[in-house]
Design an enzyme around this catalytic site. Sequence first.
Site, PDB file in Angstrom:
ATOM      1  N   TRP A   1       0.825  -1.225   0.000  1.00  0.00           N
ATOM      2  CA  TRP A   1       0.000   0.000   0.000  1.00  0.00           C
ATOM      3  C   TRP A   1       0.852   1.266   0.000  1.00  0.00           C
ATOM      4  O   TRP A   1       0.321   2.358  -0.081  1.00  0.00           O
ATOM      5  CB  TRP A   1      -0.928   0.000   1.211  1.00  0.00           C
ATOM      6  N   LYS A   2       2.140   1.133   0.178  1.00  0.00           N
ATOM      7  CA  LYS A   2       3.057   2.293   0.227  1.00  0.00           C
ATOM      8  C   LYS A   2       2.528   3.307   1.256  1.00  0.00           C
ATOM      9  O   LYS A   2       2.038   2.897   2.282  1.00  0.00           O
ATOM     10  CB  LYS A   2       3.206   2.894  -1.169  1.00  0.00           C
TER      11      LYS A   2
ATOM     12  N   HIS B   1      12.727  -2.792  -1.441  1.00  0.00           N
ATOM     13  CA  HIS B   1      11.818  -2.266  -2.469  1.00  0.00           C
ATOM     14  C   HIS B   1      12.527  -1.149  -3.231  1.00  0.00           C
ATOM     15  O   HIS B   1      13.305  -0.389  -2.665  1.00  0.00           O
ATOM     16  CB  HIS B   1      10.531  -1.746  -1.827  1.00  0.00           C
TER      17      HIS B   1
ATOM     18  N   GLY C   1       4.503   1.375 -10.894  1.00  0.00           N
ATOM     19  CA  GLY C   1       3.689   2.588 -10.820  1.00  0.00           C
ATOM     20  C   GLY C   1       3.632   3.364 -12.124  1.00  0.00           C
ATOM     21  O   GLY C   1       3.195   4.505 -12.155  1.00  0.00           O
TER      22      GLY C   1
ATOM     23  N   SER D   1       3.005  -2.892 -12.085  1.00  0.00           N
ATOM     24  CA  SER D   1       1.733  -2.602 -12.776  1.00  0.00           C
ATOM     25  C   SER D   1       0.868  -3.841 -13.015  1.00  0.00           C
ATOM     26  O   SER D   1       0.246  -3.982 -14.073  1.00  0.00           O
ATOM     27  CB  SER D   1       2.006  -1.854 -14.088  1.00  0.00           C
TER      28      SER D   1
ATOM     29  N   GLY E   1       1.260  -3.029  -6.245  1.00  0.00           N
ATOM     30  CA  GLY E   1       1.193  -1.715  -5.599  1.00  0.00           C
ATOM     31  C   GLY E   1      -0.195  -1.121  -5.783  1.00  0.00           C
ATOM     32  O   GLY E   1      -1.143  -1.487  -5.090  1.00  0.00           O
ATOM     33  N   GLY E   2      -0.328  -0.223  -6.755  1.00  0.00           N
ATOM     34  CA  GLY E   2      -1.562   0.541  -6.977  1.00  0.00           C
ATOM     35  C   GLY E   2      -2.839  -0.281  -6.948  1.00  0.00           C
ATOM     36  O   GLY E   2      -3.814   0.094  -6.272  1.00  0.00           O
TER      37      GLY E   2
HETATM   38  C1  PEP Z   1       5.228  -2.087  -6.041  1.00  0.00           C
HETATM   39  O1  PEP Z   1       5.167  -1.053  -5.416  1.00  0.00           O
HETATM   40  O2  PEP Z   1       5.886  -3.032  -5.584  1.00  0.00           O
HETATM   41  C2  PEP Z   1       4.523  -2.179  -7.319  1.00  0.00           C
HETATM   42  C3  PEP Z   1       4.701  -3.248  -8.041  1.00  0.00           C
HETATM   43  O3  PEP Z   1       3.720  -1.128  -7.673  1.00  0.00           O
HETATM   44  P1  PEP Z   1       2.666  -1.069  -8.900  1.00  0.00           P
HETATM   45  O4  PEP Z   1       1.875  -2.353  -8.884  1.00  0.00           O
HETATM   46  O5  PEP Z   1       1.809   0.119  -8.627  1.00  0.00           O
HETATM   47  O6  PEP Z   1       3.460  -0.940 -10.155  1.00  0.00           O
END
Ligand code: PEP
Length: 244
Positions: A10-11, A91, A169, A207, A228-229
């Site tokens: 979730w960052k 990360h 991201g 992504s 992530g997102g």
């Molecule tokens: C991440 O933060 O590890 C990541 C993969 O982000 P996202 O899925 O948004 O690219």
Amino acid sequence: MRKKYVLGNWKMNHGVNEIKEYFDNFTYESNSAYVGVCPQTLHLEMAENLSGPNIKIGAQNCAYENSGAFTGEASPVALKELGVDFTLVGHSERRQFFGETNESCLKRIEKAHENKLLTVYCIGESLEEFEAGKTLDVLTEQLKTGLFPILDKVLGNIVIAYEPVWAIGTGKTATVEIITEVSAGIRKILGTHSEPATGISLLYGGSVKPANSEEIAGIADVDGVLVGGASLKVEDFEGIAKAF
Ligand code: PEP
């Protein structure tokens, strides 16, 4: 058999109310994959009540000492006390913005292991390195320096997440061909350490969304995803989890 993982990072997002709502709406029960999310450190206190058979709670980072003068760090002892199950280490945002190195990752993984936290060690190349054809060189260095010196000790308590920095991201997912080639390359690098090391679960991150999770789940060397997102919305995260 290698275990499957679907993990959300979730960052620095979501507040207390959003987290409560998220878990109220989280109904997915996996009978095969280890499913978990990593809230901000400040919210890990909620982990004890939420962690359970359906969902694990992870930290986004973990200190390389148990206690002491390390302002701003999260002690692995404290994480364990709060009921945290696993931690990310290395990360790309930690490496890019906070000076994390392969050497400091090694120390963090060791301390996490000593405190019985599963580590998800994140590795990946930048766009420049990818375009220069240096992906496997970068990954070799990240594994040889950041993990191999303690791999025998932490084997069984370590997962690797391959996350090309250019796909994090950005909405750009690495193609199935790239993920297939690189994940096979990572297994080869692990094989240079030892045969048992090739049995480590390997995740892809960058992504990932419900629309591309099925094809990623179909890649033989990939055992799950770090998201992530798309992990911020329950329905998207559950949609991704269903692919595994
Ligand atoms: C991440 O933060 O590890 C990541 C993969 O982000 P996202 O899925 O948004 O690219």
